[in-house]
Design a protein around this motif. Structure first.
Motif, PDB file in Angstrom:
ATOM      1  N   THR A   1      28.432  43.958  31.511  1.00  0.00           N
ATOM      2  CA  THR A   1      28.670  44.246  32.918  1.00  0.00           C
ATOM      3  C   THR A   1      29.992  43.586  33.294  1.00  0.00           C
ATOM      4  OG1 THR A   1      26.290  44.195  33.277  1.00  0.00           O
ATOM      5  CG2 THR A   1      27.675  44.162  35.233  1.00  0.00           C
ATOM      6  N   PRO A   2      31.096  44.240  32.991  1.00  0.00           N
ATOM      7  CA  PRO A   2      32.398  43.624  33.272  1.00  0.00           C
ATOM      8  C   PRO A   2      32.716  43.597  34.762  1.00  0.00           C
ATOM      9  CG  PRO A   2      32.711  45.844  32.472  1.00  0.00           C
ATOM     10  CD  PRO A   2      31.232  45.566  32.404  1.00  0.00           C
ATOM     11  N   ARG A   3      33.583  42.677  35.125  1.00  0.00           N
ATOM     12  CA  ARG A   3      34.076  42.602  36.499  1.00  0.00           C
ATOM     13  C   ARG A   3      35.503  42.080  36.440  1.00  0.00           C
ATOM     14  NH1 ARG A   3      32.458  38.451  41.183  1.00  0.00           N
ATOM     15  NH2 ARG A   3      33.586  39.454  42.876  1.00  0.00           N
ATOM     16  N   ILE A   4      36.413  42.890  36.903  1.00  0.00           N
ATOM     17  CA  ILE A   4      37.810  42.479  36.974  1.00  0.00           C
ATOM     18  C   ILE A   4      38.191  42.435  38.446  1.00  0.00           C
ATOM     19  CG2 ILE A   4      40.187  43.075  36.404  1.00  0.00           C
ATOM     20  CD1 ILE A   4      39.093  44.490  33.905  1.00  0.00           C
ATOM     21  N   LYS A   5      38.579  41.261  38.900  1.00  0.00           N
ATOM     22  CA  LYS A   5      38.939  41.086  40.306  1.00  0.00           C
ATOM     23  C   LYS A   5      40.339  40.480  40.371  1.00  0.00           C
ATOM     24  CE  LYS A   5      37.191  39.291  44.650  1.00  0.00           C
ATOM     25  NZ  LYS A   5      36.085  38.603  45.320  1.00  0.00           N
ATOM     26  N   ILE A   6      41.258  41.218  40.968  1.00  0.00           N
ATOM     27  CA  ILE A   6      42.642  40.767  41.122  1.00  0.00           C
ATOM     28  C   ILE A   6      42.889  40.570  42.609  1.00  0.00           C
ATOM     29  CG2 ILE A   6      45.055  41.376  40.776  1.00  0.00           C
ATOM     30  CD1 ILE A   6      44.159  42.968  38.310  1.00  0.00           C
ATOM     31  N   GLY A   7      43.374  39.406  42.956  1.00  0.00           N
ATOM     32  CA  GLY A   7      43.513  39.039  44.361  1.00  0.00           C
ATOM     33  C   GLY A   7      44.701  39.679  45.082  1.00  0.00           C
ATOM     34  N   ASN A   8      45.030  39.089  46.205  1.00  0.00           N
ATOM     35  CA  ASN A   8      46.104  39.584  47.069  1.00  0.00           C
ATOM     36  C   ASN A   8      47.480  39.212  46.537  1.00  0.00           C
ATOM     37  OD1 ASN A   8      44.136  40.497  48.850  1.00  0.00           O
ATOM     38  ND2 ASN A   8      44.183  38.608  50.038  1.00  0.00           N
ATOM     39  N   ASN A   9      48.472  40.017  46.903  1.00  0.00           N
ATOM     40  CA  ASN A   9      49.879  39.724  46.633  1.00  0.00           C
ATOM     41  C   ASN A   9      50.189  39.544  45.149  1.00  0.00           C
ATOM     42  OD1 ASN A   9      50.378  39.691  49.487  1.00  0.00           O
ATOM     43  ND2 ASN A   9      49.446  37.677  49.523  1.00  0.00           N
ATOM     44  N   VAL A  10      49.710  40.472  44.333  1.00  0.00           N
ATOM     45  CA  VAL A  10      49.929  40.425  42.896  1.00  0.00           C
ATOM     46  C   VAL A  10      50.856  41.559  42.483  1.00  0.00           C
ATOM     47  CG1 VAL A  10      48.817  40.618  40.635  1.00  0.00           C
ATOM     48  CG2 VAL A  10      47.686  39.353  42.463  1.00  0.00           C
ATOM     49  N   ILE A  11      51.848  41.211  41.648  1.00  0.00           N
ATOM     50  CA  ILE A  11      52.758  42.209  41.089  1.00  0.00           C
ATOM     51  C   ILE A  11      52.698  42.066  39.576  1.00  0.00           C
ATOM     52  CG2 ILE A  11      55.144  42.981  40.902  1.00  0.00           C
ATOM     53  CD1 ILE A  11      55.637  41.731  43.655  1.00  0.00           C
TER      54      ILE A  11
END
Length: 90
Positions: free
Chosen positions: A79-89
């Motif tokens: 059960t993967p979960r990829i969470k990338i936050g705010n202001n990412v380039i």
């Protein structure tokens, strides 16, 4: 005259392929678990299982961005979960 026709055909093809790319992006965004405001992704991207991915506001990925979330590998379930936050380039 031939040059004008050639340029018109070229402009049409470029416009057509840009529209296809935009449609792919819209379809992809709908599949993500969550996408914040101002989400941008370059062309030639590769995304595997977007339903496990969340992106915060102001996310930007350049051309050839690739991200994968594997939920099944060598007979095992995950059960993967990829969470990338705010202001990412990337």
């Amino acid at each position: 005259m031939i040059r004008k026709v050639k340029n018109k055909i070229l402009k049409y093809l470029i416009s057509h392929f840009e529209q296809i790319e935009q449609n792919k992006k819209v379809a992809l965004i709908a599949k993500f678990k969550h996408v914040g405001e101002n989400f941008q992704i370059g062309k030639d991207f590769s995304v595997h299982n977007p339903e496990y991915m969340e992106f915060g506001a102001n996310f930007s990925a350049l051309q050839r961005f690739r991200i994968e979330a594997w939920d099944y590998f060598q007979g095992q379930k995950f059960t993967p979960r990829i969470k990338i936050g705010n202001n990412v380039i990337l």
